[in-house]
Design an enzyme around this catalytic site. Structure first.
Site, PDB file in Angstrom:
ATOM      1  N   HIS A 121      23.652  20.787  -3.791  1.00  0.00           N
ATOM      2  CA  HIS A 121      22.913  21.440  -4.866  1.00  0.00           C
ATOM      3  C   HIS A 121      23.841  22.523  -5.449  1.00  0.00           C
ATOM      4  O   HIS A 121      23.605  23.706  -5.309  1.00  0.00           O
ATOM      5  CB  HIS A 121      21.609  22.031  -4.324  1.00  0.00           C
ATOM      6  N   GLU A 166      20.792  16.967  -9.492  1.00  0.00           N
ATOM      7  CA  GLU A 166      21.069  17.231 -10.906  1.00  0.00           C
ATOM      8  C   GLU A 166      22.569  17.232 -11.227  1.00  0.00           C
ATOM      9  O   GLU A 166      23.138  18.253 -11.642  1.00  0.00           O
ATOM     10  CB  GLU A 166      20.431  18.559 -11.343  1.00  0.00           C
ATOM     11  N   ASN A 295      13.624  15.409 -11.590  1.00  0.00           N
ATOM     12  CA  ASN A 295      13.360  16.837 -11.774  1.00  0.00           C
ATOM     13  C   ASN A 295      13.007  17.045 -13.242  1.00  0.00           C
ATOM     14  O   ASN A 295      13.797  16.674 -14.122  1.00  0.00           O
ATOM     15  CB  ASN A 295      14.593  17.678 -11.420  1.00  0.00           C
ATOM     16  N   TYR A 297      11.209  19.688 -16.303  1.00  0.00           N
ATOM     17  CA  TYR A 297      10.642  20.974 -16.731  1.00  0.00           C
ATOM     18  C   TYR A 297      10.152  20.960 -18.175  1.00  0.00           C
ATOM     19  O   TYR A 297       9.097  21.464 -18.484  1.00  0.00           O
ATOM     20  CB  TYR A 297      11.689  22.091 -16.557  1.00  0.00           C
ATOM     21  N   GLU A 371      11.497  18.063  -8.376  1.00  0.00           N
ATOM     22  CA  GLU A 371      11.327  19.434  -8.866  1.00  0.00           C
ATOM     23  C   GLU A 371      10.417  19.411 -10.074  1.00  0.00           C
ATOM     24  O   GLU A 371      10.585  18.567 -10.965  1.00  0.00           O
ATOM     25  CB  GLU A 371      12.662  20.062  -9.315  1.00  0.00           C
TER      26      GLU A 371
HETATM   27  O1  IFM Z   1      16.443  26.666 -10.111  1.00  0.00           O
HETATM   28  C1  IFM Z   1      16.787  25.440 -10.666  1.00  0.00           C
HETATM   29  C2  IFM Z   1      17.179  24.454  -9.595  1.00  0.00           C
HETATM   30  O2  IFM Z   1      18.216  24.950  -8.808  1.00  0.00           O
HETATM   31  C3  IFM Z   1      17.621  23.159 -10.194  1.00  0.00           C
HETATM   32  N1  IFM Z   1      16.661  22.661 -11.155  1.00  0.00           N
HETATM   33  C4  IFM Z   1      16.146  23.577 -12.117  1.00  0.00           C
HETATM   34  C5  IFM Z   1      15.650  24.843 -11.451  1.00  0.00           C
HETATM   35  C6  IFM Z   1      15.083  25.811 -12.489  1.00  0.00           C
HETATM   36  O3  IFM Z   1      16.054  26.139 -13.425  1.00  0.00           O
END
Ligand code: IFM
Length: 477
Positions: A121, A166, A295, A297, A371
């Site tokens: 990571h 990621e 992941n 957002y 995530e």
């Molecule tokens: O905090 C990060 C994480 O380390 C990787 N994905 C996105 C998150 C929020 O920005």
């Protein structure tokens, strides 16, 4: 919408990453990673924040695992710090580093929480960056060696293995816009890094399969972009295609189909002939995936750029260098509507779209949301409690999107809330709070926010409550 149950056995997890929570940066033989170097370089992070102490999780592991149990988590996703277990990125493992993770895994298993281990990571040992970093081919081979060391140490007790988290961020933000470590700004290095990450995934998966028992499940966590054209024009559709290639298909091409997409190679032909892709590399990257982590957002809205020189806002931090190679003709737009403290627009349909897309593209692979979550400016109230109704609404709407994807056949097996704890949000430092649990960084006191209690109930019942069951926004309670 009536309350609805998730499938039996659905995993309710939360996620963290080593550099964001562990601290203990110079203990027990750990050496600097690129994030230690980057965060200690003036001007690279907000307030000069570093991960030196972070959430001090290295020393508070037992307390944090107890918290996970209190929140009814059935799984916990964490990452291993490469420079803690193999400080120079080569050679034998450091036992004290491995012992920390073995202790963590034992604590989790004692409480019935399934460990989900991510090998990488973003925290490359600095010595490997000094030797060329991800743009250098050898880093992929070093990663496979490291994967083998960790598998030999923890393979008897960890079933869920993720190679990379990621890789887009590693390549595009680390080597393109430079807002992430190591802070380089070279478009060709971006593409080389992306390829060597794909190769590392393939070589790492081979190493894991050789070292792990057959029951182990191996995958990768991507942060695919739900790319939308601003209008229906052909020019905007082409902008979306170009970003889809750079954000998504640069990884899914080799990983899921064994080849880079032709349009990506054509789009970037003026930068490179891709001769760093050696015969057999794409086949190596194309390993059987037991699970694919998504992941998510926020979506990306793009158009053809009328003014290629105009500043772009793609939500990935401020830099005069674009993370996107050969995409000067693309503009990024902020969609209207609500945003989180990251200034990211809230749109759960992006998660639905990605789950349906990858469910179709990888029909034999179990999907996990590895995530999903939101940052808000959470502060304890006068009563000491932390009320975060916006985060509950965010989680609710995204879990409802997961349910819709399940209804149309996406094989989603679990959800990991990002993040368990407020933590070091990379270049944003400690100013952006993603945690379900509030952390006072002066005292290290942990306070579960109301979203943590809400999520614990979802995890306990396996059911999403009706929106009417949501708490009122702050100030109206
Ligand atoms: O905090 C990060 C994480 O380390 C990787 N994905 C996105 C998150 C929020 O920005």
């Amino acid at each position: 919408m009536p309350s609805a149950s998730f499938p039996p056995g659905f995993l309710w997890g939360s996620a963290t990453a080593a550099y964001q929570i562990e601290g203990a940066a110079r203990e027990d033989g750990r050496t600097p990673s690129i994030w230690d170097t980057f965060s200690h370089t003036p001007g690279r992070t907000e307030n000069g924040d570093t991960g030196d102490v972070a959430c001090d999780h290295y020393h508070r592991r037992a307390e944090d695992v107890a918290l996970m149990a209190e929140l009814n988590l059935s799984a916990y996703r964490f990452s291993v710090s490469w420079s803690r277990v193999q400080p120079t990125g080569r050679g034998p493992a450091v036992q004290r580093g491995l012992d920390f993770y073995r202790g963590l895994v034992d604590d989790l298993l004692d409480r019935g929480i399934a460990p989900s281990l991510t090998l990488y990571h973003w925290d490359l040992p600095q010595e490997l960056e000094d030797a060329g970093g991800w743009p250098a081919r050898d880093t992929a081979y070093r990663f496979a060696e490291y994967a083998q060391l960790v598998a030999e140490a923890l393979g008897d007790r960890v079933e869920m293995w993720t190679t990379l988290n990621e890789p887009w961020c590693t390549a595009f933000l680390g080597y393109g816009s430079g807002v992430h470590a190591p802070g380089r700004t070279d478009p060709v290095a971006v593409l080389r890094a992306a390829h060597h990450l794909n190769l590392a995934h393939g070589l790492g998966t081979q190493a894991l399969r050789a070292a792990l028992p057959a029951r182990a499940r191996i995958g990768i966590s991507l942060n695919p972009s739900a790319v939308r054209p601003l209008t229906q024009s052909a020019a905007d559709a082409d902008a979306a295609r170009r970003i889809d290639a750079l954000a998504n298909r640069i990884f899914s091409g080799p990983l899921l189909h064994g080849a880079y997409p032709r349009d990506l190679l054509a789009d970037t032909a003026e930068l490179t002939d891709w001769s760093f892709v050696e015969p057999g590399d794409e086949a190596t990257a194309h390993q059987r995936l037991d699970m694919l982590g998504i992941n998510y957002y926020t979506p990306a809205v793009v158009s053809h750029a009328e003014d290629p020189g105009a500043p772009r806002s793609d939500g990935h931090g401020a830099s005069e260098h674009s993370p996107w190679p050969a995409a000067e003709s693309v503009a990024f737009h902020q969609p209207p509507g609500e945003r989180t403290a990251m200034d990211w627009s809230i749109d759960p349909s992006g998660l639905y779209d990605l789950l349906v897309r990858y469910g179709r593209e990888a029909p034999d692979t179990a999907l996990y949301i590895t995530e999903n979550g939101a940052a808000y400016d959470d502060k304890p109230g006068a009563d000491g409690a932390v009320h975060d109704p916006e985060r509950i609404a965010y989680l609710h709407s995204h879990l409802a999107a997961v349910q819709r994807a399940l209804e149309v056949g996406a094989d989603v097996r679990g959800y990991f809330l990002w993040s368990l704890l407020d933590n070091f949000e990379w270049a944003y430092g400690y100013g952006k709070r993603f945690g379900a649990v509030h952390v006072d960084f002066d005292t290290q006191v942990r306070t579960p926010k109301s979203s943590a209690r809400w999520y614990a109930e979802v995890a306990r019942t396996g059911t999403l409550p009706e929106p009417a069951g949501l708490p009122e926004p702050a100030g109206q309670e």
